[in-house]
Design a protein around this motif. Structure first.
Motif, PDB file in Angstrom:
ATOM      1  N   ILE A   1      -0.115  18.779   0.036  1.00 43.13           N
ATOM      2  CA  ILE A   1       0.636  17.772  -0.798  1.00 43.13           C
ATOM      3  C   ILE A   1      -0.300  16.350  -0.687  1.00 43.13           C
ATOM      4  O   ILE A   1      -0.631  16.119   0.118  1.00 43.13           O
ATOM      5  N   GLU A   2      -1.881  16.760  -1.018  1.00 42.68           N
ATOM      6  CA  GLU A   2      -2.662  15.491  -0.965  1.00 42.68           C
ATOM      7  C   GLU A   2      -3.641  14.725  -2.218  1.00 42.68           C
ATOM      8  O   GLU A   2      -2.537  15.450  -3.431  1.00 42.68           O
TER       9      GLU A   2
ATOM     10  N   TYR B   1       0.339  -1.153  -0.095  1.00 42.10           N
ATOM     11  CA  TYR B   1      -0.223   0.074   0.136  1.00 42.10           C
ATOM     12  C   TYR B   1       1.045   1.163  -0.309  1.00 42.10           C
ATOM     13  O   TYR B   1       0.655   2.156  -0.807  1.00 42.10           O
ATOM     14  N   GLY B   2       2.006   1.258   0.587  1.00 46.07           N
ATOM     15  CA  GLY B   2       3.308   2.036   0.635  1.00 46.07           C
ATOM     16  C   GLY B   2       3.035   2.683  -0.909  1.00 46.07           C
ATOM     17  O   GLY B   2       3.313   3.737  -1.042  1.00 46.07           O
ATOM     18  N   LEU B   3       3.654   2.012  -1.157  1.00 48.17           N
ATOM     19  CA  LEU B   3       4.136   1.981  -2.667  1.00 48.17           C
ATOM     20  C   LEU B   3       3.391   2.612  -3.666  1.00 48.17           C
ATOM     21  O   LEU B   3       3.580   3.492  -4.316  1.00 48.17           O
ATOM     22  N   LEU B   4       2.029   1.901  -3.694  1.00 50.48           N
ATOM     23  CA  LEU B   4       0.542   2.613  -4.211  1.00 50.48           C
ATOM     24  C   LEU B   4       0.109   3.560  -4.234  1.00 50.48           C
ATOM     25  O   LEU B   4       0.217   4.689  -5.284  1.00 50.48           O
ATOM     26  N   ILE B   5      -0.237   4.289  -2.932  1.00 47.73           N
ATOM     27  CA  ILE B   5      -0.509   5.323  -2.217  1.00 47.73           C
ATOM     28  C   ILE B   5       0.499   6.264  -3.167  1.00 47.73           C
ATOM     29  O   ILE B   5       0.117   8.136  -2.728  1.00 47.73           O
ATOM     30  N   GLY B   6       1.733   6.355  -2.331  1.00 43.32           N
ATOM     31  CA  GLY B   6       3.217   7.432  -2.894  1.00 43.32           C
ATOM     32  C   GLY B   6       3.206   7.202  -4.184  1.00 43.32           C
ATOM     33  O   GLY B   6       3.262   8.277  -5.062  1.00 43.32           O
ATOM     34  N   ASP B   7       2.499   6.223  -5.134  1.00 41.79           N
ATOM     35  CA  ASP B   7       2.665   6.078  -6.636  1.00 41.79           C
ATOM     36  C   ASP B   7       1.428   7.783  -7.079  1.00 41.79           C
ATOM     37  O   ASP B   7       1.458   8.591  -7.659  1.00 41.79           O
ATOM     38  N   ALA B   8       0.461   7.486  -6.387  1.00 43.79           N
ATOM     39  CA  ALA B   8      -1.013   8.440  -6.256  1.00 43.79           C
ATOM     40  C   ALA B   8      -0.849   9.307  -6.232  1.00 43.79           C
ATOM     41  O   ALA B   8      -1.030  10.519  -6.431  1.00 43.79           O
ATOM     42  N   LEU B   9      -0.350   9.787  -5.009  1.00 45.12           N
ATOM     43  CA  LEU B   9      -0.514  10.612  -4.220  1.00 45.12           C
ATOM     44  C   LEU B   9       0.537  12.037  -5.194  1.00 45.12           C
ATOM     45  O   LEU B   9       0.486  13.141  -5.518  1.00 45.12           O
ATOM     46  N   GLY B  10       2.129  11.391  -5.957  1.00 41.68           N
ATOM     47  CA  GLY B  10       2.470  11.775  -6.899  1.00 41.68           C
ATOM     48  C   GLY B  10       2.463  12.255  -8.151  1.00 41.68           C
ATOM     49  O   GLY B  10       3.056  12.823  -8.626  1.00 41.68           O
ATOM     50  N   VAL B  11       1.407  10.825  -8.620  1.00 39.54           N
ATOM     51  CA  VAL B  11       1.304  11.215  -9.645  1.00 39.54           C
ATOM     52  C   VAL B  11       0.292  12.737 -10.193  1.00 39.54           C
ATOM     53  O   VAL B  11       0.909  13.310 -11.522  1.00 39.54           O
TER      54      VAL B  11
ATOM     55  N   VAL C   1       6.546  10.605   2.531  1.00 36.93           N
ATOM     56  CA  VAL C   1       5.963  11.195   0.935  1.00 36.93           C
ATOM     57  C   VAL C   1       5.613  12.195   0.546  1.00 36.93           C
ATOM     58  O   VAL C   1       5.797  11.979  -0.373  1.00 36.93           O
ATOM     59  N   LYS C   2       5.319  12.891   1.555  1.00 33.92           N
ATOM     60  CA  LYS C   2       5.688  14.096   1.115  1.00 33.92           C
ATOM     61  C   LYS C   2       6.598  15.084   0.815  1.00 33.92           C
ATOM     62  O   LYS C   2       6.581  15.717  -0.189  1.00 33.92           O
ATOM     63  N   ARG C   3       7.193  14.475   1.641  1.00 37.26           N
ATOM     64  CA  ARG C   3       8.902  14.741   1.163  1.00 37.26           C
ATOM     65  C   ARG C   3       9.744  14.697  -0.127  1.00 37.26           C
ATOM     66  O   ARG C   3      10.218  15.381  -0.637  1.00 37.26           O
ATOM     67  N   ALA C   4       9.569  13.140  -0.428  1.00 39.75           N
ATOM     68  CA  ALA C   4       9.592  12.453  -2.050  1.00 39.75           C
ATOM     69  C   ALA C   4       8.609  13.939  -3.099  1.00 39.75           C
ATOM     70  O   ALA C   4       9.755  14.058  -4.051  1.00 39.75           O
ATOM     71  N   VAL C   5       7.228  14.508  -2.987  1.00 39.96           N
ATOM     72  CA  VAL C   5       6.856  14.917  -3.896  1.00 39.96           C
ATOM     73  C   VAL C   5       7.413  15.633  -3.829  1.00 39.96           C
ATOM     74  O   VAL C   5       7.235  16.615  -5.396  1.00 39.96           O
TER      75      VAL C   5
END
Length: 320
Positions: free
Chosen positions: A35-36, A9-19, A253-257
Motif C-alpha cells: 500500500i503506497e 501532514y499526517g491528515l493530508l498524507i493519509g488522505d492521499a494514500l487512501g485515494v 495509515v496502512k492499516r486504515a487503508v
C-alpha cells in the motif's frame, strides 16, 4: 509546531494514500506492505487520472478550515462556508484546483448555500445524514484552538452545521478534537481517549441530547471496533481502534487503508492523530516528498508560525 506539523501532514498524507484504493473491499486490496501512493501494477486505482500523492476533498476542506481560522482568528461559520463553496466551485485548496471527489450530502448542502440558504441550516437538509464529511476536516480546529475544552467542543459542533449538522456528527467531531488536544499535550493514545471521553461527558451534562448521543451512539466506554465505512461513528471507531496499538505513523495509515471502503477518509482521520502521536519526524520522507502541492501547505504553516510568534502561541493548549 512539530506536533501540529505532524497532525496536518499526517491528515493530508493519509488522505492521499487512501485515494487510489477508495470504495474497494478489503480482500481486493494489495498486501499491507504494497500500500503506497502508487499501487502495484496489478491493482487498478479508483481514480486512474489523479496523480499519485494528491489529497482529495478531505484534505482540501481541512485546509479551508485552517485558512479560515488563521484569517479570522476565530471560527466563523459564514467565512468557513464561503471557503467550502469556493472549494466546491473553484477548487480552493484542491490540488491543481481540481475537485474530483464530493460527498452527496456535502454537494447538496453547498448547492443550497450557493442558492442563499443560511449555513446554519444547510447541513440539516438530510436530517438523518451521518456521513463522515465533517469529521474528516475538523482536525485543524484542534491544532489551532487555544480556548477551553468547552469552547473547542462548541466550535467543533459549529463547523458541522454547514454540511453535516446531525448531533451524531457533532459529538464525533467533538470527541475527536478532545482526543487530538490530549495527544498534543503528550499523552499516549489510550490515556488521551479515556480522558477525552470523560471530559466530553462532563461538558454534555448541560446538553442532554448531545450526552445521549455520546452514550448511545458513540459509546466511548465500549470495546472498539471498526470497518472503515463512511458512517461517521464507524470512521471514528476505526481510527481509534488502529491508534490504540499502532507502532508508527506508517503502520497506522496502512492499516486504515487496509480496512477498505472509505479508505481516503479513514486514513485521513487516522493519519491526523497518528501524525500528532508519533510526530512529523516519523512520517516517511518518501511520502512527504511525493505529496503534491506541498509548497502551499508550507506557506500556510509559515504564515501560522509567524502569527503564532506574535501572539505568544503555545503548542500545547490547556487540558482540563
Amino acid at each position: 509546531m512539530q506536533r501540529i506539523r505532524g497532525g496536518l501532514y499526517g491528515l493530508l498524507i493519509g488522505d492521499a494514500l487512501g485515494v487510489p484504493y477508495e470504495f474497494r473491499e478489503p480482500g481486493d486490496l494489495p498486501a499491507l506492505s504494497q500500500i503506497e501512493f502508487v499501487p502495484p501494477s496489478s491493482f487498478y486505482p479508483t481514480y486512474p487520472k489523479v496523480p499519485a500523492g494528491t489529497w482529495s476533498d478531505d484534505g482540501a476542506q481541512a485546509l479551508c478550515l485552517l485558512d479560515s481560522l488563521l484569517s479570522c482568528k476565530k471560527f466563523s461559520l459564514p467565512d468557513f462556508a464561503g471557503r467550502l463553496l469556493a472549494w466546491y466551485h473553484d477548487g480552493l485548496w484542491a490540488v491543481d484546483g481540481v475537485v474530483f471527489d464530493v460527498g452527496v450530502q456535502t454537494g447538496e448542502a453547498l448547492c443550497a448555500y450557493a442558492q442563499g440558504m443560511s449555513p446554519e441550516r444547510t447541513g440539516s437538509l438530510r436530517p438523518d445524514g451521518k456521513g463522515n464529511g465533517a469529521l474528516m476536516r475538523v482536525l485543524p480546529l484542534a491544532l489551532w484552538h487555544q480556548g477551553s475544552d468547552r469552547e473547542l467542543v462548541s466550535d467543533a459542533h459549529a463547523q458541522c452545521l454547514v454540511t453535516h449538522a446531525h448531533l451524531c456528527n457533532q459529538v464525533c467531531c467533538a470527541l475527536y478534537c478532545l482526543v487530538a488536544r490530549r495527544l498534543l499535550s503528550g499523552l499516549p493514545f489510550s490515556a488521551a481517549y479515556q480522558q477525552a471521553g470523560r471530559a466530553l461527558s462532563a461538558i454534555y451534562t448541560e446538553f442532554p441530547e448531545h450526552r445521549q448521543e455520546l452514550a448511545y451512539s458513540i459509546r466511548p466506554e465500549a470495546p472498539l471496533f471498526g470497518s472503515g465505512t463512511g458512517y461517521v461513528v464507524d470512521c471514528l471507531r476505526s481510527a481509534f481502534l488502529i491508534l490504540q496499538d499502532a507502532t508508527s505513523y506508517e503502520d497506522a495509515v496502512k492499516r486504515a487503508v487496509a480496512l477498505g471502503h472509505d479508505t481516503d477518509t479513514t486514513a485521513c482521520v487516522t493519519g491526523g492523530l497518528a501524525g500528532i502521536q508519533f510526530g512529523f519526524a516519523d512520517i516517511p520522507q518518501r511520502w512527504i516528498d511525493a505529496l503534491r502541492n506541498r509548497s502551499a501547505v508550507e506557506e500556510l504553516l509559515l504564515n501560522w508560525h509567524s502569527a503564532a510568534e506574535k501572539e505568544d502561541f503555545h503548542e500545547q493548549p490547556p487540558v482540563e
